[in-house]
Design an enzyme around this catalytic site. Structure first.
Site, short mmCIF file in Angstrom:
data_model
loop_
_atom_site.label_atom_id
_atom_site.label_comp_id
_atom_site.label_asym_id
_atom_site.label_seq_id
_atom_site.Cartn_x
_atom_site.Cartn_y
_atom_site.Cartn_z
CE LYS A 1 71.99 55.78 16.58
NZ LYS A 1 70.85 54.90 16.79
CB SER B 1 74.97 48.79 20.17
OG SER B 1 74.34 47.66 19.66
#
Ligand code: ADP
Length: 157
Positions: free
Chosen positions: A43, A130
């Site tokens: 990620k 986020s």
């Protein structure tokens, strides 16, 4: 008595008012909460780990029971390293629930002494995440309403 230590794991890319709220509401339950920024190789993060860590430390500078660490590997292994018996996670949506349920139940098989504790967001912060905050920043919008007070986003990388 053993210290009650919890891990609050996540990406915190960046920290939001949602994260801050979960932490402040659960703090009275524990002697220490370790905010654990996971280094996930698959990620790609938007903000550097140093920047994310700096902002979190800034937000909780007046909370002596809060620590910030980074980790890679399994969260339960990091819990053992930190002598933490609790994992904190927020549940915003039913998708969160399905995903988190599988992880928590499998963690329970691997590490029976570790309990995962789920907290519901307060309704006014429930929609903050986020990913959306990053999109706003990327596109030059004002992300201030969604992030904790006192964070200077311009210092971000
Ligand atoms: P991850 O990639 O591990 O989900 P995040 O930084 O997105 O990392 O989230 C960390 C934890 O904080 C998760 O348990 C998530 O559900 C929780 N969380 C994030 N935003 C909110 C919010 N607005 N309200 C409550 N919990 C939240």
């Amino acid at each position: 008595m053993n210290k009650r230590i919890a891990i609050f794991p996540g990406s915190f890319d960046p920290i939001t008012k949602g994260h801050e709220n979960i932490l402040l509401r659960t703090l009275p339950l524990f002697d220490e909460i370790i905010i654990a920024i996971g280094k996930n190789s698959s990620k790609q993060s938007y903000f550097s780990i140093e920047q994310r860590s700096k902002w979190i430390k800034q937000v909780f500078k007046n909370e002596p029971k809060v620590r910030v660490e980074t980790y890679s590997g399994l969260t339960i292994d990091f819990c053992k390293k930190m002598k933490a018996n609790y994992i904190l996670r927020g549940l915003r949506t039913s998708a969160d629930f399905e995903f988190e349920k599988a992880i928590a139940q499998n963690n329970k098989v691997m590490a029976p002494k570790i309990e995962t504790i789920f907290i519901l967001p307060v309704s006014e912060l429930s929609a903050i995440n986020s990913t959306i905050v990053r999109d706003i920043i990327r596109n030059g919008g004002n992300a201030k309403p969604f992030i904790p007070n006192g964070i200077d986003l311009k210092s971000g990388s």
